[in-house]
Structure formats: structure tokens, C-alpha cells
Design a protein around this motif. Structure first.
Motif, short mmCIF file in Angstrom:
data_model
loop_
_atom_site.label_atom_id
_atom_site.label_comp_id
_atom_site.label_asym_id
_atom_site.label_seq_id
_atom_site.Cartn_x
_atom_site.Cartn_y
_atom_site.Cartn_z
N TRP A 213 0.82 -1.22 0.00
CA TRP A 213 0.00 0.00 0.00
C TRP A 213 0.84 1.26 0.00
O TRP A 213 0.35 2.35 -0.31
N LEU A 214 2.12 1.14 0.33
CA LEU A 214 2.99 2.30 0.45
C LEU A 214 3.87 2.54 -0.77
O LEU A 214 4.65 3.49 -0.79
N LEU A 215 3.73 1.71 -1.79
CA LEU A 215 4.67 1.77 -2.91
C LEU A 215 4.58 3.07 -3.70
O LEU A 215 5.59 3.62 -4.12
N ASN A 216 3.38 3.55 -3.97
CA ASN A 216 3.21 4.80 -4.70
C ASN A 216 3.96 4.77 -6.04
O ASN A 216 4.63 5.74 -6.43
N GLY A 217 3.88 3.62 -6.72
CA GLY A 217 4.51 3.47 -8.02
C GLY A 217 5.97 3.07 -7.98
O GLY A 217 6.60 2.93 -9.03
#
Length: 280
Positions: A213-217
Motif C-alpha cells: 500500500w505504500l509503494l506509490n509506483g
């Protein structure tokens, strides 16, 4: 009261190097990789930028499986009493890590007993019906979730929405980071005010596979040169002359200019390098 001037130039920048071998998470920071890791400067007051009363340092390492964080905490009388997971750890002495994920961010707190507190925050403007956060994992009716507007904001004009431009967040108190590992070591006698201590150390391993959920691409493990925003802080319960200070002193790697740790745009920039730390 006028707040001290703050500039984006004050945001810390850090290079995180690889560890040549996986780390056993036991709270011991005498390992060669930690000794060779680039440490932060002494933590400073989150508002004024003045040095903290006690020395606090942090460092990061990484490999293909984990992001590792270590803390060196000077504390003359190490104290910790909360033992239940997800207790309000910042109500006593703790260390903290936040990981920014763009439309969400994660908070981790740890005391000297090894008790942790975790929350996943999702910005309300990003939580859309049918959107990527509209999933059972973040169900607003089934999970333990609250609306959060920021730290210590009780002004009439911003009571509900806070002062951050993005407004409030959904705070999921029952979200746990998959595969998380942590440990602490106390150099002294915990909760014994009759004997001075040197302090304590903390060691945390955040699995890349739990960062979905924290990847942000971004890629995991990171690509060389990738930049993440991470917060590193410490709250210290202080009782001078028997009167507890409120709010507690907050010491951080990179000052925010205001007493609010929930400002991802002011978190340090952490750049990941493919280079390994040089160990003996």
C-alpha cells in the motif's frame, strides 16, 4: 506565539546503503553493518531545531528483503511501562518511524519494553468509492478506524479538518505491517530510578513484501537512486520538579517547524544506493 521560521532547505537528506548480509533482529547494534552505517546527526526539537536534551541517532540499511532501521537512544533512567500492543506508546518514551506512501502513510512506535503501536493512515481525499483503498482490508464499517486531523490541533477554525492542506485522514488502528520484526536492548536497568543507565537501542526490519500500500509506483526492493520519504523521531516523557511536561518533548532527525509529526512533505529524503557499507 509566533512559530520559528522553517524552510524546505531544513529537510534532511540521507543515503541508505546495502548491508552485505541479512541482519538478525535482536536489538544489538554492535553488528559490523550498523557500525559502518551512516548515522543521523543528533536529533533536534521538532519545532525549534534545538538539540534534544539526550542524544538520539538513527540509521538505515537495506537488502533485497528488508528495510532496516536502527536507533541509538541516550536515556539516563530508561523507563517503559506499556506492555499491550497498540497502546498509546507516545504517551511515554518511544522511538518512531513513519513511511510515506503518497495517498497513505504508516506509523510505527516502539518503547524500551519492546511494545509496539502501528497505524495506517489514508488521506480522506484519496479514499474513493470503488478506488484502490475501497477494499475489505480498509473497510470503514468493519475495521477499527477513526478520523484524524493532525497533532494537537484544537483551534476553532480547524478543529475538524486540521491545518494540513489535504485535510483529515482515516486512521486504521488495527492494521499490522506484514512480517514486521523488531527488538530492543537496554544498556542499564529498566524502570530502576536508583541506578543511572546509558540508554537503549532499537532495531526494526520492514519487509519490502509488506509495502504494497505504500509503494506509490515505486519498485521493491528499491532501484538504485530511488527516493523515499521517512520520518524518524522520539518522544520523551519529562517530569521536571515533579510536573509532567505537556506535550512531551519531541526530538526528530529533521525539524518540522511545528509540533506535528504527521507532515509527510517534511519527512527526510532517503535515497537508496546499490553500494554496500564497508564492514571490517
Amino acid at each position: 506565539m509566533t512559530q520559528p521560521a522553517w524552510s524546505p532547505d531544513q529537510i534532511a537528506r540521507y543515503t541508505c546503503y546495502r548491508t552485505p548480509q541479512p541482519l538478525t533482529i535482536d536489538g544489538q547494534l554492535g553488528k559490523p553493518a550498523w557500525q559502518a552505517a551512516l548515522k543521523s546527526p543528533r536529533f533536534v526539537d521538532t519545532v525549534t531545531g534545538a538539540p534534544g536534551w539526550y542524544d538520539t541517532r538513527a540509521a538505515c540499511l537495506w537488502d533485497d528483503d528488508y528495510l532496516y532501521v536502527g536507533f541509538w537512544v541516550e536515556e539516563p533512567y530508561v523507563e517503559a511501562h506499556l506492555t499491550e500492543r497498540d497502546s498509546i506508546i507516545f504517551g511515554e518514551n518511544d522511538v518512531e518511524v513513519f513511511i510515506d506512501g503518497g495517498d497513505c502513510y504508516y506509523e510505527f512506535e516502539l518503547n524500551a519494553l519492546g511494545t509496539i503501536y502501528e497505524i495506517m493512515f489514508i488521506w480522506r481525499d484519496a479514499y474513493l468509492k470503488g478506488g484502490r483503498f475501497d477494499v475489505p482490508e480498509f473497510d470503514l464499517t468493519e475495521r477499527e478506524v477513526f478520523s484524524f486531523a493532525g497533532d494537537y490541533d484544537r483551534q476553532l477554525g480547524s478543529f475538524w479538518r486540521g491545518t494540513h492542506p489535504r485535510g483529515p485522514r482515516w486512521a486504521f488502528l488495527d492494521w499490522d505491517f506484514p512480517g514486521l520484526e523488531w527488538a530492543v536492548q537496554v544498556d542499564g536497568r529498566l524502570n530502576d530510578p536508583t541506578t543511572p543507565d546509558r540508554g537503549w537501542t532499537a532495531e526494526i526490519a520492514f519487509p519490502w513484501k509488506g509495502m504494497y500500500w505504500l509503494l506509490n509506483g515505486r519498485s521493491v526492493p528499491p532501484l538504485p537512486g530511488d527516493v523515499w520519504r521517512l520520518f524518524f523521531g522520539r518522544f520523551q516523557k519529562a517530569v521536571p520538579s515533579g510536573v509532567e511536561l505537556s506535550p512531551h518533548p519531541a526530538w526528530v532527525w529533521s525539524p518540522h517547524g511545528i509540533y506535528d509529526t504527521h507532515l509527510p512533505e517534511r519527512f527526510p529524503y532517503v535515497t537508496f544506493s546499490e553500494r554496500e557499507v564497508l564492514t571490517p
